[in-house]
Design an enzyme around this catalytic site. Structure first.
Site, PDB file in Angstrom:
ATOM      1  N   SER A 138       0.852  -1.188   0.000  1.00 53.69           N
ATOM      2  CA  SER A 138       0.000   0.000   0.000  1.00 53.69           C
ATOM      3  C   SER A 138       0.884   1.233   0.000  1.00 53.69           C
ATOM      4  O   SER A 138       2.035   1.197   0.451  1.00 53.69           O
ATOM      5  CB  SER A 138      -0.890  -0.001   1.250  1.00 53.69           C
ATOM      6  OG  SER A 138      -1.589   1.228   1.396  1.00 53.69           O
ATOM      7  N   TYR A 151      -2.299  -0.274  10.192  1.00 58.42           N
ATOM      8  CA  TYR A 151      -2.304  -0.719   8.797  1.00 58.42           C
ATOM      9  C   TYR A 151      -1.018  -0.266   8.107  1.00 58.42           C
ATOM     10  O   TYR A 151      -0.370  -1.039   7.392  1.00 58.42           O
ATOM     11  CB  TYR A 151      -3.526  -0.140   8.092  1.00 58.42           C
ATOM     12  CG  TYR A 151      -3.694  -0.575   6.653  1.00 58.42           C
ATOM     13  CD1 TYR A 151      -4.264  -1.802   6.328  1.00 58.42           C
ATOM     14  CD2 TYR A 151      -3.309   0.265   5.605  1.00 58.42           C
ATOM     15  CE1 TYR A 151      -4.436  -2.186   5.005  1.00 58.42           C
ATOM     16  CE2 TYR A 151      -3.478  -0.111   4.289  1.00 58.42           C
ATOM     17  CZ  TYR A 151      -4.040  -1.340   3.989  1.00 58.42           C
ATOM     18  OH  TYR A 151      -4.201  -1.715   2.679  1.00 58.42           O
ATOM     19  N   LYS A 155       1.842  -2.790   6.399  1.00 59.71           N
ATOM     20  CA  LYS A 155       2.158  -2.641   4.979  1.00 59.71           C
ATOM     21  C   LYS A 155       3.614  -2.206   4.777  1.00 59.71           C
ATOM     22  O   LYS A 155       4.258  -2.610   3.801  1.00 59.71           O
ATOM     23  CB  LYS A 155       1.196  -1.654   4.320  1.00 59.71           C
ATOM     24  CG  LYS A 155      -0.232  -2.172   4.219  1.00 59.71           C
ATOM     25  CD  LYS A 155      -0.304  -3.467   3.412  1.00 59.71           C
ATOM     26  CE  LYS A 155      -1.730  -3.939   3.217  1.00 59.71           C
ATOM     27  NZ  LYS A 155      -1.833  -5.169   2.401  1.00 59.71           N
TER      28      LYS A 155
END
Length: 262
Positions: A138, A151, A155
């Site tokens: 990401s 998150y 990532k």
């Protein structure tokens, strides 16, 4: 030399919806034999049926499930050429009063462990055929993600893993890369989509992200992390060089793995 897809065997984790489903449909349309792996049985079977492929149930948090998915691909299709390690979930909490250790482990299990277990399971077969691994990372792994810092952390770990594995697996004829999309129209952004839309942040279509996966496979590089941003062509992110160690005499020192030297 990049990859073409006729009769290639492709395993896609998180293939029941979103980016995974888009990759499955696109590669099947180009002649690949696709194995869809997901915890969503109904969605996964629907995608597999639509592309003439195979569905296998797979919770990527369990290494045995990744091993079973690879084994089923080999049993049904005779081998494995590409592993798209795409399964991912949003976090939806921070590190303050809303922190939940159990949810934290579950999220890390999908977004990071799922890639680690997927690489480990797929490698023996990919080494036989000179295969490819693409992990879905990401833009949150390349830049700060205040909306979801956990998150961003998992990532970023995927990005670091791919960069480290690139030169290591090249010796075995296996290429490994990551795709790093910005905000895309998938379930991942459901919790803050209204914030994005209100602020004018462009939201990528799934098709725009899927095109980057094809570009990565065809480019033939390894250890690269391709960004996908609205309004600009996708390409590998050029990481700035951090200051490296120096020997006593001032000469730069590079870390070498003796096992890789002839």
């Amino acid at each position: 030399m990049g990859l073409e897809f006729e009769d290639r065997v492709v395993l896609v984790t998180g293939g029941a919806n979103g980016i995974g489903a888009g990759v499955a449909r696109k590669l099947a349309g180009l002649g690949a034999r696709v194995v869809v792996a997901d915890v969503d049985t109904a969605g996964g079977e629907a995608v597999a049926d639509a592309v003439g492929g195979l569905f296998v149930p797979c919770d990527v948090r369990d290494p045995r499930d990744s091993e079973a998915a690879v084994a089923e691909a080999v049993r049904a299709c005779g081998g494995l050429d590409v592993a798209v390690l795409n399964a991912g979930v949003a976090t939806g909490f921070g590190l303050g009063d809303d922190f939940d250790a159990e949810r934290y482990r579950a999220v890390m299990g999908v977004n990071l462990d799922g890639v680690v277990y997927g690489v480990h399971a797929a490698l023996p077969e990919l080494r036989k055929r000179g295969g490819h691994i693409i992990a879905t990372a990401s833009m949150a792994g390349l830049m700060a993600m205040p909306l979801d810092p956990v998150y961003g952390a998992n990532k970023a770990a995927v990005v670091a893993l791919v960069r480290a594995l690139g030169p290591v697996l090249a010796a075995d004829g296996v290429r490994v890369n990551a795709v790093c999309p910005s905000f895309a129209d998938t379930a991942i952004i459901a919790g803050f989509e209204s914030v994005l839309r209100t602020s004018g942040m462009p939201v990528l279509t799934v098709a725009e992200v899927v095109d980057a996966y094809l570009a990565v496979l065809r480019a033939g590089g390894t250890g690269e992390c391709w960004y996908v941003q609205a309004g600009r062509p996708s390409e590998p992110f050029r990481f700035p060089n951090p200051p490296g160690p120096r020997a006593d005499g001032g000469a730069p020192v590079a870390l070498r793995d003796p096992s890789q030297e002839g």
